[in-house]
Design a protein around this motif. Structure first.
Motif, PDB file in Angstrom:
ATOM      1  N   GLN A 225      32.928  38.865  38.170  1.00  0.00           N
ATOM      2  CA  GLN A 225      32.846  37.697  37.305  1.00  0.00           C
ATOM      3  C   GLN A 225      32.948  38.067  35.826  1.00  0.00           C
ATOM      4  O   GLN A 225      33.295  37.224  34.991  1.00  0.00           O
ATOM      5  N   ALA A 226      32.667  39.324  35.511  1.00  0.00           N
ATOM      6  CA  ALA A 226      32.723  39.775  34.119  1.00  0.00           C
ATOM      7  C   ALA A 226      33.992  40.551  33.793  1.00  0.00           C
ATOM      8  O   ALA A 226      34.331  40.723  32.622  1.00  0.00           O
ATOM      9  N   THR A 227      34.707  41.009  34.811  1.00  0.00           N
ATOM     10  CA  THR A 227      35.870  41.867  34.576  1.00  0.00           C
ATOM     11  C   THR A 227      37.195  41.211  34.912  1.00  0.00           C
ATOM     12  O   THR A 227      38.248  41.737  34.544  1.00  0.00           O
ATOM     13  N   MET A 228      37.164  40.080  35.631  1.00  0.00           N
ATOM     14  CA  MET A 228      38.408  39.444  36.066  1.00  0.00           C
ATOM     15  C   MET A 228      38.387  37.942  35.836  1.00  0.00           C
ATOM     16  O   MET A 228      37.358  37.293  36.012  1.00  0.00           O
ATOM     17  N   THR A 229      39.531  37.393  35.488  1.00  0.00           N
ATOM     18  CA  THR A 229      39.727  35.951  35.549  1.00  0.00           C
ATOM     19  C   THR A 229      40.015  35.580  37.005  1.00  0.00           C
ATOM     20  O   THR A 229      40.259  36.456  37.853  1.00  0.00           O
ATOM     21  N   GLN A 230      40.014  34.300  37.305  1.00  0.00           N
ATOM     22  CA  GLN A 230      40.327  33.874  38.663  1.00  0.00           C
ATOM     23  C   GLN A 230      41.739  34.311  39.054  1.00  0.00           C
ATOM     24  O   GLN A 230      41.971  34.742  40.191  1.00  0.00           O
ATOM     25  N   ASP A 231      42.683  34.244  38.138  1.00  0.00           N
ATOM     26  CA  ASP A 231      44.048  34.684  38.426  1.00  0.00           C
ATOM     27  C   ASP A 231      44.096  36.184  38.699  1.00  0.00           C
ATOM     28  O   ASP A 231      44.827  36.641  39.587  1.00  0.00           O
ATOM     29  N   GLU A 232      43.326  36.956  37.943  1.00  0.00           N
ATOM     30  CA  GLU A 232      43.292  38.404  38.165  1.00  0.00           C
ATOM     31  C   GLU A 232      42.632  38.730  39.494  1.00  0.00           C
ATOM     32  O   GLU A 232      43.031  39.689  40.175  1.00  0.00           O
ATOM     33  N   MET A 233      41.646  37.937  39.879  1.00  0.00           N
ATOM     34  CA  MET A 233      41.047  38.121  41.199  1.00  0.00           C
ATOM     35  C   MET A 233      42.090  37.931  42.294  1.00  0.00           C
ATOM     36  O   MET A 233      42.137  38.718  43.254  1.00  0.00           O
ATOM     37  N   GLU A 234      42.907  36.909  42.160  1.00  0.00           N
ATOM     38  CA  GLU A 234      43.953  36.661  43.158  1.00  0.00           C
ATOM     39  C   GLU A 234      44.848  37.891  43.331  1.00  0.00           C
ATOM     40  O   GLU A 234      45.149  38.319  44.450  1.00  0.00           O
ATOM     41  N   VAL A 235      45.272  38.457  42.210  1.00  0.00           N
ATOM     42  CA  VAL A 235      46.190  39.603  42.238  1.00  0.00           C
ATOM     43  C   VAL A 235      45.490  40.859  42.760  1.00  0.00           C
ATOM     44  O   VAL A 235      45.995  41.549  43.659  1.00  0.00           O
ATOM     45  N   ASN A 236      44.318  41.168  42.212  1.00  0.00           N
ATOM     46  CA  ASN A 236      43.645  42.425  42.541  1.00  0.00           C
ATOM     47  C   ASN A 236      43.087  42.446  43.957  1.00  0.00           C
ATOM     48  O   ASN A 236      43.199  43.455  44.663  1.00  0.00           O
ATOM     49  N   PHE A 237      42.495  41.346  44.387  1.00  0.00           N
ATOM     50  CA  PHE A 237      41.961  41.320  45.740  1.00  0.00           C
ATOM     51  C   PHE A 237      43.075  41.284  46.779  1.00  0.00           C
ATOM     52  O   PHE A 237      42.917  41.787  47.885  1.00  0.00           O
ATOM     53  N   ARG A 238      44.224  40.713  46.411  1.00  0.00           N
ATOM     54  CA  ARG A 238      45.378  40.769  47.306  1.00  0.00           C
ATOM     55  C   ARG A 238      45.836  42.226  47.488  1.00  0.00           C
ATOM     56  O   ARG A 238      46.133  42.664  48.602  1.00  0.00           O
ATOM     57  N   LYS A 239      45.862  42.961  46.380  1.00  0.00           N
ATOM     58  CA  LYS A 239      46.228  44.380  46.455  1.00  0.00           C
ATOM     59  C   LYS A 239      45.274  45.143  47.375  1.00  0.00           C
ATOM     60  O   LYS A 239      45.689  45.951  48.204  1.00  0.00           O
ATOM     61  N   MET A 240      43.983  44.863  47.215  1.00  0.00           N
ATOM     62  CA  MET A 240      43.002  45.596  48.003  1.00  0.00           C
ATOM     63  C   MET A 240      43.056  45.196  49.466  1.00  0.00           C
ATOM     64  O   MET A 240      42.895  46.042  50.354  1.00  0.00           O
ATOM     65  N   MET A 241      43.304  43.938  49.735  1.00  0.00           N
ATOM     66  CA  MET A 241      43.427  43.514  51.120  1.00  0.00           C
ATOM     67  C   MET A 241      44.661  44.116  51.779  1.00  0.00           C
ATOM     68  O   MET A 241      44.668  44.398  52.972  1.00  0.00           O
ATOM     69  N   ASP A 242      45.704  44.331  51.006  1.00  0.00           N
ATOM     70  CA  ASP A 242      46.910  44.964  51.551  1.00  0.00           C
ATOM     71  C   ASP A 242      46.677  46.445  51.851  1.00  0.00           C
ATOM     72  O   ASP A 242      47.344  47.008  52.724  1.00  0.00           O
ATOM     73  N   SER A 243      45.743  47.068  51.138  1.00  0.00           N
ATOM     74  CA  SER A 243      45.553  48.517  51.259  1.00  0.00           C
ATOM     75  C   SER A 243      44.307  48.918  52.044  1.00  0.00           C
ATOM     76  O   SER A 243      44.331  49.884  52.805  1.00  0.00           O
ATOM     77  N   CYS A 244      43.211  48.194  51.850  1.00  0.00           N
ATOM     78  CA  CYS A 244      41.953  48.611  52.484  1.00  0.00           C
ATOM     79  C   CYS A 244      41.108  47.381  52.834  1.00  0.00           C
ATOM     80  O   CYS A 244      39.994  47.227  52.310  1.00  0.00           O
ATOM     81  N   PRO A 245      41.586  46.528  53.700  1.00  0.00           N
ATOM     82  CA  PRO A 245      40.898  45.262  53.999  1.00  0.00           C
ATOM     83  C   PRO A 245      39.540  45.428  54.662  1.00  0.00           C
ATOM     84  O   PRO A 245      38.705  44.527  54.581  1.00  0.00           O
ATOM     85  N   ASP A 246      39.315  46.561  55.309  1.00  0.00           N
ATOM     86  CA  ASP A 246      38.058  46.782  56.023  1.00  0.00           C
ATOM     87  C   ASP A 246      37.021  47.503  55.173  1.00  0.00           C
ATOM     88  O   ASP A 246      35.935  47.842  55.673  1.00  0.00           O
ATOM     89  N   ASN A 247      37.323  47.728  53.907  1.00  0.00           N
ATOM     90  CA  ASN A 247      36.440  48.530  53.059  1.00  0.00           C
ATOM     91  C   ASN A 247      35.910  47.775  51.844  1.00  0.00           C
ATOM     92  O   ASN A 247      35.276  48.362  50.971  1.00  0.00           O
ATOM     93  N   LEU A 248      36.173  46.487  51.789  1.00  0.00           N
ATOM     94  CA  LEU A 248      35.819  45.681  50.621  1.00  0.00           C
ATOM     95  C   LEU A 248      34.585  44.839  50.946  1.00  0.00           C
ATOM     96  O   LEU A 248      34.533  44.173  51.971  1.00  0.00           O
ATOM     97  N   LEU A 249      33.595  44.867  50.043  1.00  0.00           N
ATOM     98  CA  LEU A 249      32.307  44.218  50.276  1.00  0.00           C
ATOM     99  C   LEU A 249      31.962  43.249  49.148  1.00  0.00           C
ATOM    100  O   LEU A 249      32.189  43.554  47.970  1.00  0.00           O
ATOM    101  N   PHE A 250      31.379  42.118  49.512  1.00  0.00           N
ATOM    102  CA  PHE A 250      30.978  41.123  48.525  1.00  0.00           C
ATOM    103  C   PHE A 250      29.638  41.507  47.900  1.00  0.00           C
ATOM    104  O   PHE A 250      28.710  41.936  48.590  1.00  0.00           O
ATOM    105  N   GLY A 251      29.534  41.357  46.570  1.00  0.00           N
ATOM    106  CA  GLY A 251      28.271  41.606  45.876  1.00  0.00           C
ATOM    107  C   GLY A 251      28.215  40.797  44.598  1.00  0.00           C
ATOM    108  O   GLY A 251      29.236  40.562  43.952  1.00  0.00           O
ATOM    109  N   THR A 252      27.009  40.364  44.214  1.00  0.00           N
ATOM    110  CA  THR A 252      26.855  39.545  43.014  1.00  0.00           C
ATOM    111  C   THR A 252      26.181  40.263  41.853  1.00  0.00           C
ATOM    112  O   THR A 252      26.258  39.828  40.717  1.00  0.00           O
ATOM    113  N   ASP A 253      25.470  41.373  42.140  1.00  0.00           N
ATOM    114  CA  ASP A 253      24.673  42.083  41.137  1.00  0.00           C
ATOM    115  C   ASP A 253      23.579  41.190  40.556  1.00  0.00           C
ATOM    116  O   ASP A 253      23.153  41.387  39.417  1.00  0.00           O
ATOM    117  N   PHE A 254      23.133  40.210  41.314  1.00  0.00           N
ATOM    118  CA  PHE A 254      22.008  39.379  40.889  1.00  0.00           C
ATOM    119  C   PHE A 254      20.811  40.263  40.558  1.00  0.00           C
ATOM    120  O   PHE A 254      20.551  41.231  41.267  1.00  0.00           O
TER     121      PHE A 254
END
Length: 304
Positions: A225-254
């Motif tokens: 939320q501090a490093t990416m815009t919503q558009d950048e999330m679309e691009v970057n998470f797409r890249k990661m899903m194409d390369s390592c879809p089983d290694n990505l974890l959700f976190g909020t740093d609450f």
């Protein structure tokens, strides 16, 4: 099910005063009176000693389970009001109170010595904590010899390691040997799952390259939320899903961004991604973390 792999208990006595001041500094101005108000406002947001408020926020956000990370800043920044032993006991009470909702990763600075390595082991055997939290910007590298006794315990009890990556407070230092340091230890401990905190939200190409070299390296997306815009999330998470879809974890740093956003907003920003399929969102928000935490058989219905 939604699993938040990266949270902290919002209680001021577990954080050094210096840490709270430096985190608050981004909100400060040239007005001394206003700054005092801001510092007090931040402290007032950190009053959740028993986890009740945290659970309510999870419910509001649709988050089913969260990992509370105990960060040991005291050795470097000055000890907080609570000792590390008291922090462990406090988190144990929260875990006992909400056994179906809360996991805990024990934090310890490996330079504290054998007594604290033993304390970490006790947190696993006596409190049934679920992993190890490391914070190298306090002044050590992931492949320093002092950290290896902690890895040995993680191997013995088959628990994961989550480590901070990237920059931290201005007074702290960024690791000099990363990512080679994590490649070194992940090779030496192939049975331990290593989670790179924030790496899914920073230096995306480097993160992908690092994960692809090892089967036991994962990353979370906290601070996105501090490093990416919503558009950048679309691009970057797409890249990661194409390369390592089983290694990505959700976190909020609450509760690090409690003054600017809510967990519900963070969940919704991931759910609203257009270039990520529902199955991929399920992996990011749930399935990958379930595998890390050993709860693959637990199922709660959610639309992604």
């Amino acid at each position: 099910m939604i699993v938040d792999i990266h949270t902290h208990l919002a209680y001021h006595k577990i954080f050094p005063e210096r840490f709270i001041e430096e985190v608050s500094a981004k909100l400060l101005t040239d007005n001394i009176q206003q700054n005092r108000f801001v510092l007090q406002l931040v402290k007032n947001s950190l009053k959740d000693m028993d986890g009740e408020s945290f659970i309510k926020k999870m419910d509001e956000s649709g988050i089913d389970k969260s990992v509370l990370l105990i960060a040991d800043f005291g050795y470097f920044l000055g000890e907080p009001e609570f000792t590390l032993e008291q922090m462990y006991a406090l988190h144990y009470e929260v875990k006992k109170k909400f056994p179906d909702r809360i996991f805990v990763f024990s934090g310890v600075d490996p330079r504290r010595g054998q007594a604290y390595i033993d304390l970490f082991k006790d947190s696993i055997t006596k409190y049934s904590f679920d992993g190890l939290k490391l914070y190298p910007p306090c002044g050590f590298e992931l492949d320093d010899s002092c950290v290896y006794p902690l890895y040995d315990i993680c191997k013995q009890y088959n628990i994961p390691v989550l480590t901070h990556t990237g920059p931290s407070l201005n007074s702290m230092r960024t690791e000099e040997k990363y990512p080679q340091s994590i490649l070194n230890v992940s090779r030496e401990y192939p049975d331990i799952n290593f989670i790179l905190a924030h790496a899914g939200a920073r230096c995306i190409e480097q993160t992908i390259d690092t994960i692809k070299k090892r089967d036991n390296i994962y990353c979370d997306i906290s601070t996105f939320q501090a490093t990416m815009t919503q558009d950048e999330m679309e691009v970057n998470f797409r890249k990661m899903m194409d390369s390592c879809p089983d290694n990505l974890l959700f976190g909020t740093d609450f509760p690090m961004f409690i003054m600017s956003t809510s967990q519900k907003q963070l969940v919704n920003s991931v759910k609203s991604l257009k270039k990520i399929t529902d199955k991929e969102k399920e992996k990011l928000l749930c399935l990958n973390a379930q595998r890390i935490l050993g709860i693959e058989n637990e199922v709660l219905g959610h639309e992604y």
